[in-house]
Structures are given as structure tokens and as C-alpha cells.
Motif scaffolding. Structure first.
Motif, PDB file in Angstrom:
ATOM      1  N   ALA A  86       2.011  13.601 -10.483  1.00 17.84           N
ATOM      2  CA  ALA A  86       2.751  15.191 -10.325  1.00 17.84           C
ATOM      3  C   ALA A  86       2.672  15.484 -11.327  1.00 17.84           C
ATOM      4  O   ALA A  86       3.173  16.699 -11.024  1.00 17.84           O
ATOM      5  CB  ALA A  86       4.242  14.647  -9.530  1.00 17.84           C
TER       6      ALA A  86
ATOM      7  N   ALA B 273       1.548   8.824  -5.837  1.00 13.78           N
ATOM      8  CA  ALA B 273       1.873  10.170  -5.945  1.00 13.78           C
ATOM      9  C   ALA B 273       2.980  10.628  -7.376  1.00 13.78           C
ATOM     10  O   ALA B 273       2.605  12.156  -8.114  1.00 13.78           O
ATOM     11  CB  ALA B 273       2.474   9.997  -4.743  1.00 13.78           C
ATOM     12  N   GLU B 274       3.521  10.035  -7.929  1.00 16.80           N
ATOM     13  CA  GLU B 274       4.436  10.315  -8.610  1.00 16.80           C
ATOM     14  C   GLU B 274       3.883  10.296  -9.321  1.00 16.80           C
ATOM     15  O   GLU B 274       4.124  11.372 -10.468  1.00 16.80           O
ATOM     16  CB  GLU B 274       5.872   9.343  -8.342  1.00 16.80           C
ATOM     17  CG  GLU B 274       6.825   9.899  -7.462  1.00 16.80           C
ATOM     18  CD  GLU B 274       7.770   8.586  -7.730  1.00 16.80           C
ATOM     19  OE1 GLU B 274       8.146   7.677  -8.783  1.00 16.80           O
ATOM     20  OE2 GLU B 274       8.826   7.744  -6.461  1.00 16.80           O
TER      21      GLU B 274
ATOM     22  N   GLN C 135       0.972  -1.316  -0.091  1.00 18.51           N
ATOM     23  CA  GLN C 135      -0.375   0.104  -0.145  1.00 18.51           C
ATOM     24  C   GLN C 135       0.975   1.218   0.054  1.00 18.51           C
ATOM     25  O   GLN C 135       0.712   2.488  -1.020  1.00 18.51           O
ATOM     26  CB  GLN C 135      -0.442  -0.552   0.914  1.00 18.51           C
ATOM     27  CG  GLN C 135      -2.163  -1.029   1.360  1.00 18.51           C
ATOM     28  CD  GLN C 135      -3.420  -0.756   0.262  1.00 18.51           C
ATOM     29  OE1 GLN C 135      -3.243   0.545  -0.408  1.00 18.51           O
ATOM     30  NE2 GLN C 135      -4.016  -2.087  -0.145  1.00 18.51           N
ATOM     31  N   GLU C 136       1.468   1.300   0.853  1.00 12.84           N
ATOM     32  CA  GLU C 136       3.265   2.254   0.689  1.00 12.84           C
ATOM     33  C   GLU C 136       3.170   2.319  -0.304  1.00 12.84           C
ATOM     34  O   GLU C 136       3.482   4.088  -0.864  1.00 12.84           O
ATOM     35  CB  GLU C 136       3.736   2.501   2.067  1.00 12.84           C
ATOM     36  CG  GLU C 136       4.648   3.306   1.686  1.00 12.84           C
ATOM     37  CD  GLU C 136       4.145   4.397   2.720  1.00 12.84           C
ATOM     38  OE1 GLU C 136       5.128   5.891   1.777  1.00 12.84           O
ATOM     39  OE2 GLU C 136       2.722   4.736   2.833  1.00 12.84           O
ATOM     40  N   ARG C 137       3.883   1.376  -0.921  1.00  5.75           N
ATOM     41  CA  ARG C 137       4.962   1.763  -2.417  1.00  5.75           C
ATOM     42  C   ARG C 137       4.021   2.489  -3.148  1.00  5.75           C
ATOM     43  O   ARG C 137       4.533   3.107  -4.123  1.00  5.75           O
ATOM     44  CB  ARG C 137       4.903   0.276  -2.257  1.00  5.75           C
ATOM     45  CG  ARG C 137       6.296   0.276  -4.875  1.00  5.75           C
ATOM     46  CD  ARG C 137       5.895  -1.716  -4.513  1.00  5.75           C
ATOM     47  NE  ARG C 137       4.672  -1.497  -5.425  1.00  5.75           N
ATOM     48  CZ  ARG C 137       4.246  -1.311  -5.799  1.00  5.75           C
ATOM     49  NH1 ARG C 137       4.666  -0.251  -6.829  1.00  5.75           N
ATOM     50  NH2 ARG C 137       3.232  -2.088  -6.655  1.00  5.75           N
ATOM     51  N   ARG C 138       2.594   1.411  -3.618  1.00  3.54           N
ATOM     52  CA  ARG C 138       1.688   2.063  -4.248  1.00  3.54           C
ATOM     53  C   ARG C 138       1.769   3.765  -4.111  1.00  3.54           C
ATOM     54  O   ARG C 138       0.646   4.266  -4.691  1.00  3.54           O
ATOM     55  CB  ARG C 138       0.178   1.226  -4.109  1.00  3.54           C
ATOM     56  CG  ARG C 138      -1.126   1.390  -4.630  1.00  3.54           C
ATOM     57  CD  ARG C 138      -2.274   0.538  -4.302  1.00  3.54           C
ATOM     58  NE  ARG C 138      -3.151   0.581  -5.832  1.00  3.54           N
ATOM     59  CZ  ARG C 138      -3.620  -0.568  -6.208  1.00  3.54           C
ATOM     60  NH1 ARG C 138      -2.630  -1.328  -6.288  1.00  3.54           N
ATOM     61  NH2 ARG C 138      -4.174   0.108  -7.033  1.00  3.54           N
ATOM     62  N   ARG C 139       1.098   4.005  -2.900  1.00  2.44           N
ATOM     63  CA  ARG C 139       0.541   4.894  -2.649  1.00  2.44           C
ATOM     64  C   ARG C 139       2.244   5.987  -3.390  1.00  2.44           C
ATOM     65  O   ARG C 139       1.799   7.521  -4.025  1.00  2.44           O
ATOM     66  CB  ARG C 139       0.685   5.583  -0.467  1.00  2.44           C
ATOM     67  CG  ARG C 139      -0.326   7.761  -0.750  1.00  2.44           C
ATOM     68  CD  ARG C 139       0.706   7.424   1.081  1.00  2.44           C
ATOM     69  NE  ARG C 139       1.981   7.277   0.850  1.00  2.44           N
ATOM     70  CZ  ARG C 139       3.011   8.196   0.808  1.00  2.44           C
ATOM     71  NH1 ARG C 139       2.202   9.128   0.303  1.00  2.44           N
ATOM     72  NH2 ARG C 139       3.936   8.204   1.366  1.00  2.44           N
ATOM     73  N   GLN C 140       2.995   5.516  -2.819  1.00  2.00           N
ATOM     74  CA  GLN C 140       3.818   6.913  -3.457  1.00  2.00           C
ATOM     75  C   GLN C 140       4.370   6.491  -5.145  1.00  2.00           C
ATOM     76  O   GLN C 140       4.428   8.072  -5.851  1.00  2.00           O
ATOM     77  CB  GLN C 140       5.370   6.021  -2.888  1.00  2.00           C
ATOM     78  CG  GLN C 140       5.403   6.440  -1.191  1.00  2.00           C
ATOM     79  CD  GLN C 140       7.092   6.641  -0.975  1.00  2.00           C
ATOM     80  OE1 GLN C 140       8.036   5.126  -2.141  1.00  2.00           O
ATOM     81  NE2 GLN C 140       7.394   5.894   0.229  1.00  2.00           N
ATOM     82  N   ALA C 141       4.284   5.895  -5.688  1.00  2.00           N
ATOM     83  CA  ALA C 141       4.199   5.833  -6.754  1.00  2.00           C
ATOM     84  C   ALA C 141       3.248   6.677  -7.603  1.00  2.00           C
ATOM     85  O   ALA C 141       3.136   6.809  -9.091  1.00  2.00           O
ATOM     86  CB  ALA C 141       4.349   3.547  -7.443  1.00  2.00           C
TER      87      ALA C 141
END
Length: 383
Positions: free
Chosen positions: A95, A91-92, A83-89
């Protein structure tokens, strides 16, 4: 030796843990504690799929409450990391200022052998259950799977391709930018020369056509500029009167006939030449061989004769095109795609169809064909 493995994990000495586990797997391959720490090692070294497989196997194959509890905790950690990896990806991917542009995500067909393995991956990426994933992965033809902001769609495309699931995305705005000309007839097709660095044989042709604004003009091109064809049938609807089960009259919409379309793609010009059996003026321009039958729109009275004549004239037109374009790909699976696309009516409403047919009511089938042809155009022009 398992105590030594535990100590190594506490020190985060994964090299020692790996060496010890390698010995234990040989000695006690079915020991659930050994398998649990094999899963922990996969997790600690970033092999998330392998760790998940071990944890799930333990939940299915053991009744030891401590091992089951730790396996569940392992799955929980994996899910949190995903979930964290998904959130960061995501967001990128979102952007970029242009990431909000409306787009479409298309799933490409997958083989039977690959589908079995892809189901779980697809379910995890799209966060759906395995049964839904099985139904949504296509085995023939393209499937319009999702529409939305391009940044989000590109994130999914990247994730799916990493999982070896074929797909692509395209911006609706890019499809709108393609010039579409509705061809009335070929006025010329002659002259042989060479074209391009490879010296391919090429002949020139001219068409009389209408642009998107309805202006009549002509366009001359080399046959070598045509890189692919898109063919499809669009239904013609009308209201008919029928009787219900009680004998009462009722009106319903029914498909009365189908219209043949053929798009010629000229990517270097950003252009599609669109031919339609209802609008092509067979009695004008070059003589097709054999000579076109009498245009039924002028003198034919019997509907069956009109349909038969149109079909024969259309076949003569295709017989004219085929030797001119002997090696280019022909995309003809529009019906399969359209059955998944017509449900996206809001998105299709943003797309001009460039279909010149008389309609009593608007139908999503027209922009669906424009979408299909446009996606073929963009996908293969970018390769």
C-alpha cells in the motif's frame, strides 16, 4: 466422552472441549478420533502449524475414510485461511507509495540443524515444493533469491523471519546512492589522535581517487571511520581460439585471470573506497613496506612476471591495511553470492558497477560485486 467433545465444538465452547480432550489424550492417546479433534482445537484457537501437523499425521497413519475426509477438509480450511491472511498482508505491504521500488531479497546461511525444520516453512511461505525449498536454502554464504517490488519483498522477509529463516531485503535505489570512489593510491597516512566518544586511537589517511563521473580528486578520512571491508575476485575474460572434437578451429570465451578488489566502507559518509590491483598505482603516493616492485604495466614484458609482480604488490598493500584495520569484519564470500546473482541480469543491468576494467563485452560479474558490496554496506549500516 467423545460425544461431549463434539457437542462442545458445536457450541464453540473450546474451553470445555480442551478440558475433555486433555482427559481423552491421557486415556486414548492413539485414538484417531481424539487426534482429529485435537487438530480441530488447534485450528479453532489459531495454532495453524500444530493443526496442520495433526491433520497430516492422520492422513499418513489412518485408513478410516471418515477421519481421512475430515483431515483433508481441515487442511483445506487451513490453506484457505493462509491464502486470505497472505492476501491481506501483501495488500498492506504494497500500500505504501514507495513499495514499487525495485529491490533484492537475500537468504542468509542456515545451520544444518535448523534447515530440516525450516524446509517446510520455507516451502509454505514461498509456495514451492519441499524438494525445491531444500535446494534453495543456503548453508554457506548469501543467496540472491528474488528481485521485485520492495513491498512484496518486505512481506516475504517478514514472513520468513517469523519462521526463523534469516534473510533481508534492500532497495537497488539505495545502493545506487552510495558514493563509490576508485582509489589510485594512498597519498598520506600519518598523525595519531583520538576519535569519537570512546576515545579510540585513530590515524588519518588521504587517497587520490576518481568519483563516479571520472573526476580526479583527493579524500581524507580517519581509519576509525572504516567499519568493514569487502574483498572479492572478478574474472577477466577474453576470446581464445581452440579446436573442437573434429579438429576445426572455434572461438570461445575463457577466463584468463582474476582481478583483486577490496572495498573500504565509510557508512557515516555514505562512501565506499574501492581498491583494485590493476588500477592501484603502486609507484605513487606512500611507500609500502617492503618497497613496491616495479610496476609491470610500465616495463614488464612477460605475462607471468606481470601477474606475479601485481600479486606481490597487492599483498604489500593488504599488509599495509591490516594493522590499520585490525578488528573490522572482512566480507570475502563474494564468489558464492555471485553464482546466484549473475542469473538476475535484468536487475543487474539497472545497477552501475563502478568497476574500472577494460572489457570487450559487459559482464554481470561487475555489477554483481557492486551489489554484494552495497548489500553488505546497507545491511550493516542499518544495524
Amino acid at each position: 466422552m467423545i460425544d461431549q467433545v463434539v457437542d462442545a465444538f458445536e457450541r464453540q465452547d473450546y474451553r470445555t472441549a480442551a478440558r475433555l480432550l486433555k482427559q481423552l489424550v491421557k486415556q486414548e492417546p492413539k485414538n484417531p478420533w481424539v487426534q482429529l479433534y485435537v487438530g480441530r482445537l488447534h485450528e479453532a484457537t489459531g495454532k495453524m502449524e500444530s493443526a496442520e501437523a495433526v491433520y497430516r499425521q492422520l492422513l499418513r497413519g489412518t485408513t478410516n475414510p471418515k477421519i481421512m475426509s475430515q483431515a483433508r477438509q481441515g487442511l483445506g480450511r487451513l490453506e484457505a485461511m493462509e491464502q486470505e491472511r497472505r492476501r491481506q498482508a501483501l495488500a498492506e505491504a504494497t500500500a505504501d507509495p514507495n513499495s514499487g521500488e525495485l529491490g533484492a531479497l537475500v537468504l542468509e546461511p542456515i545451520s544444518t540443524e535448523a534447515k530440516t525444520e525450516a524446509i517446510q516453512k520455507f516451502a509454505r511461505i514461498m509456495q514451492i515444493d519441499a524438494y525445491s525449498a531444500r535446494l534453495q536454502l543456503p548453508m554457506r554464504g548469501w543467496r540472491l533469491y528474488r528481485t521485485g517490488p520492495m513491498g512484496e519483498l518486505n512481506f516475504y522477509v517478514s514472513s520468513l523471519r517469523d519462521a526463523s529463516i534469516p534473510c533481508f531485503s534492500a532497495a537497488i535505489g539505495n545502493i545506487k546512492e552510495i558514493n563509490v570512489f576508485n582509489v589510485h593510491y594512498f597519498s598520506e597516512s600519518e598523525g595519531v589522535g583520538t576519535s569519537g566518544a570512546l576515545g579510540r586511537l585513530s590515524s588519518q589517511a588521504s587517497v587520490v581517487c576518481k568519483n563516479a563521473q571520472g573526476q580526479l580528486g583527493s579524500l581524507t578520512f580517519n581509519w576509525s571511520e572504516v567499519t568493514q571491508r569487502v574483498e572479492g575476485l572478478l574474472p577477466l575474460f577474453d576470446e581464445v581460439v581452440d579446436h573442437d572434437g573434429r579438429g576445426n578451429l572455434k572461438r570461445k570465451t575463457q577466463t584468463l585471470d582474476y582481478v583483486q578488489f577490496c572495498d573500504l566502507h565509510l557508512p557515516e559518509r555514505g562512501t565506499i573506497l574501492r581498491l583494485c590491483d590493476r588500477n592501484y598505482q603502486f609507484q605513487q603516493g606512500i611507500t609500502l613496506f617492503p618497497k613496491p616492485l616495479q610496476d609491470p604495466r610500465q616495463k614488464s614484458k612477460a605475462p607471468s612476471l606481470e601477474q606475479g609482480t601485481t600479486r606481490k604488490n597487492w599483498n604489500h598493500l593488504l599488509d599495509f591495511l591490516n594493522p590499520k584495520l585490525p578488528q573490522i569484519p572482512v566480507w570475502s564470500d563474494f564468489k558464492t553470492f555471485a553464482e546466484t546473482a549473475i542469473d538476475f541480469r535484468e536487475m543487474l543491468g539497472h545497477l552501475p558497477s563502478h568497476i574500472d576494467l577494460f572489457r570487450r563485452k559487459e559482464t554481470p560479474w561487475d555489477p554483481a560485486f557492486q551489489l554484494y558490496s552495497g548489500l553488505v554496506f546497507l545491511k550493516n549500516s542499518s544495524q
